[in-house]
Design a protein around this motif. Structure first.
Motif, PDB file in Angstrom:
ATOM      1  N   ARG A 109      13.692  54.884  -2.676  1.00  0.00           N
ATOM      2  CA  ARG A 109      13.730  53.470  -3.045  1.00  0.00           C
ATOM      3  C   ARG A 109      13.948  52.558  -1.840  1.00  0.00           C
ATOM      4  O   ARG A 109      14.043  51.340  -1.981  1.00  0.00           O
ATOM      5  CB  ARG A 109      14.846  53.211  -4.061  1.00  0.00           C
ATOM      6  CG  ARG A 109      14.664  53.948  -5.387  1.00  0.00           C
ATOM      7  CD  ARG A 109      15.712  53.501  -6.396  1.00  0.00           C
ATOM      8  NE  ARG A 109      15.545  52.101  -6.763  1.00  0.00           N
ATOM      9  CZ  ARG A 109      16.417  51.128  -6.461  1.00  0.00           C
ATOM     10  NH1 ARG A 109      17.508  51.411  -5.764  1.00  0.00           N
ATOM     11  NH2 ARG A 109      16.192  49.881  -6.836  1.00  0.00           N
ATOM     12  N   SER A 111      13.464  50.251   1.370  1.00  0.00           N
ATOM     13  CA  SER A 111      12.446  49.307   1.826  1.00  0.00           C
ATOM     14  C   SER A 111      11.986  49.655   3.241  1.00  0.00           C
ATOM     15  O   SER A 111      12.561  50.527   3.907  1.00  0.00           O
ATOM     16  CB  SER A 111      13.017  47.891   1.808  1.00  0.00           C
ATOM     17  OG  SER A 111      14.076  47.778   2.758  1.00  0.00           O
ATOM     18  N   THR A 318      16.446  46.394  -1.037  1.00  0.00           N
ATOM     19  CA  THR A 318      15.862  46.678  -2.353  1.00  0.00           C
ATOM     20  C   THR A 318      16.696  46.008  -3.438  1.00  0.00           C
ATOM     21  O   THR A 318      16.162  45.296  -4.288  1.00  0.00           O
ATOM     22  CB  THR A 318      15.808  48.192  -2.606  1.00  0.00           C
ATOM     23  OG1 THR A 318      15.024  48.817  -1.576  1.00  0.00           O
ATOM     24  CG2 THR A 318      15.194  48.504  -3.960  1.00  0.00           C
ATOM     25  N   ASP A 319      18.012  46.224  -3.397  1.00  0.00           N
ATOM     26  CA  ASP A 319      18.934  45.688  -4.388  1.00  0.00           C
ATOM     27  C   ASP A 319      19.947  44.757  -3.747  1.00  0.00           C
ATOM     28  O   ASP A 319      20.336  44.934  -2.585  1.00  0.00           O
ATOM     29  CB  ASP A 319      19.711  46.823  -5.070  1.00  0.00           C
ATOM     30  CG  ASP A 319      18.799  47.848  -5.720  1.00  0.00           C
ATOM     31  OD1 ASP A 319      17.846  47.427  -6.398  1.00  0.00           O
ATOM     32  OD2 ASP A 319      19.041  49.057  -5.534  1.00  0.00           O
ATOM     33  N   PRO A 335      17.407  43.398  -8.420  1.00  0.00           N
ATOM     34  CA  PRO A 335      16.469  43.322  -7.298  1.00  0.00           C
ATOM     35  C   PRO A 335      16.777  42.140  -6.374  1.00  0.00           C
ATOM     36  O   PRO A 335      17.032  41.020  -6.837  1.00  0.00           O
ATOM     37  CB  PRO A 335      15.113  43.142  -7.986  1.00  0.00           C
ATOM     38  CG  PRO A 335      15.294  43.798  -9.322  1.00  0.00           C
ATOM     39  CD  PRO A 335      16.709  43.495  -9.723  1.00  0.00           C
TER      40      PRO A 335
END
Length: 476
Positions: A109, A111, A318-319, A335
């Motif tokens: 996950r 980036s 990402t988060d 997000p």
């Protein structure tokens, strides 16, 4: 019994009407267009999805006392730089263990800039000979990733910390907490922005072999460095502690310079001179001192039952995640949004990665975007204008518990900085914390593409309040 003369409506038709509006500005504007004097009451509906949790949390008899206690602990925390040492020593990081910014993350996950920084760390540690080999191993079972915050540390942008990297160690002598942060590489193509070219690895090796040991010796000779004392001085000198750190960098260099230069003879003159040049030429060097100082302030307020104070805001590309004083180590994530701002060279919005970095700890502790009024020149880097900087700081008072007694803003008549983000106030007003930040390239290996402004996603506060409500005693 009341008479007609006692009613509040007496004389209503004999005087000019006084019109008060609340809610949509359209109502007030329509009246103004008809030359009717209007007084607007600023009111916003609660954040969507928070009404039930808000009611429960506001009914908690512990809330006011818990938040007052949190504010007291945050503002009384101190921060002293006590040593510089490798992560393998101070955090017991083993080969193959890496820390990163933001909430928990897995390789699949990650980036682009996070992947780039992890690839670079693998090359730097000698765990891979090529980027391709690094990617293959990072996707396997032998590499461990964990948030910097899980070890009491913070890291700017990708925030990757590997065993051989040297770290600042700061201590709070009041509350006994410890925090760590890597050494700042400068701007442009650097590991924290996801670059991993040969020049990036060469710089990291020099920081490991020269910069870290020289600073370690200088701190040992100087004794504890009062980093917290830099923070109020920064606000008086036009820095806000997130994207402007020029004054703190020079104060730090001033304090350590005699102890750096005093190493000539034990170390080569060229090495000592390069350390002085590198620190003095890197306006962001002190960011990596301000961040752990802010971390110590917020760590003082962790684990206070019933408190709605936000003690962590962090992003991993990402988060976006937050933690509350009253909900322990739980992360509430959504997000991450992409910052909007100014770009370097030919880069544009399509090149920017979603928000990334632990450096929002500065805003969490009342610095950065919360005190842009003290550093209006910051808008030349992140966009906006001076009026925006002033308005932003004034708005942040709406969602914070109080004012910091020592962090004072000259342009606001030395009013204390807004401190202690209250998740309840965020939900009640719909006002989101303002963060100013650098922007990393979306593609691994690109480096920095600009700087801008961003807010947390609203949903993290919805989740956090819901969790806090679930902890309210049934008798409340």
């Amino acid at each position: 019994m009341t008479t007609p003369h006692d009613t509040p409506l007496r004389g209503l038709l004999q005087t000019e009407p006084a019109v008060v509006t609340a809610g949509a500005e359209l109502f007030a504007q329509e009246l103004r267009d008809q030359a009717v004097p209007v007084r607007e009451v600023e009111w916003r509906p609660p954040m969507d999805g928070t009404a039930e949790a808000l009611a429960t949390v506001l009914a908690d008899p512990r809330l006011a006392e818990a938040n007052a206690r949190a504010l007291e602990l945050i503002t009384s925390a101190e921060a002293e730089l006590v040593r510089v040492a490798p992560a393998s020593e101070v955090l017991d990081l083993k080969p193959g263990e890496f820390l990163h910014s933001g909430p928990p993350l897995t390789w699949d996950r990650a980036s682009g800039p996070m992947r780039g920084a992890l690839i670079g760390a693998m090359l730097f540690e000698g765990l891979a000979a090529t980027p391709e080999e690094a990617e293959e191993k990072l996707a396997g079972p032998d590499i461990t990733l964990a948030p910097c915050h899980s070890r009491g540390a913070v890291g700017p942008m990708a925030g990757v910390i590997s065993p051989s990297m040297w770290l600042f160690e700061l201590r709070d002598p009041v509350h006994g907490n410890v925090s760590h942060c890597s050494l700042n590489e400068g701007l442009g193509k650097v590991l924290r922005y996801g670059a991993y070219s040969e020049e990036v690895i060469t710089r990291l090796e020099w920081m490991r072999d020269v910069l870290g040991p020289v600073l370690a010796e200088a701190v040992e000779r100087h004794g504890p460095v009062d980093v917290k004392a830099y923070l109020p001085q920064m606000l008086q000198m036009g820095d806000e502690g997130h994207n402007r750190n020029r004054s703190a960098t020079l104060m730090f260099l001033r304090d350590l310079l005699p102890h750096i230069v005093g190493q000539v003879g034990e170390r080569s003159q060229d090495d000592v001179a390069e350390v002085c040049r590198f620190v003095g030429a890197n306006d962001h060097f002190a960011l990596n001192l301000v961040m752990p100082a802010c971390k110590l302030a917020m760590a003082a307020a962790k684990d206070i039952p019933g408190s709605s104070v936000v003690v962590t805001m962090a992003r991993n590309g990402t988060d976006f995640g937050i933690q509350l004083a009253g909900t322990g180590d739980a992360w509430f994530t959504a997000p991450a949004d992409t910052p909007e701002g100014l770009f370097l060279g030919s880069f544009g919005p399509e090149d920017a990665n979603p928000d990334i970095g632990d450096s929002a700890i500065t805003e969490t502790a009342g610095m950065g975007g919360f005190v842009m009024a003290a550093a209006p020149a910051i808008v030349r880097l992140v966009g906006g204008d001076v009026d925006f900087a002033l308005t932003t700081t004034r708005t942040m008072y709406e969602i914070t518990l109080g004012e910091h007694p020592s962090l004072q803003i000259p342009i606001l008549e030395f009013r204390g900085a807004p401190i202690g983000i209250d998740a309840v106030a965020v939900a009640r007003t719909g006002v989101l914390p303002q963060i100013n930040t650098g922007m990393a390239g979306r593609v691994a290996g690109t480096g920095q593409v600009g700087a801008g402004l961003v807010n947390p996603p609203a949903d993290v506060f919805v989740q956090a309040l819901t969790a806090l409500a679930e902890q309210v005693p049934a008798s409340a």
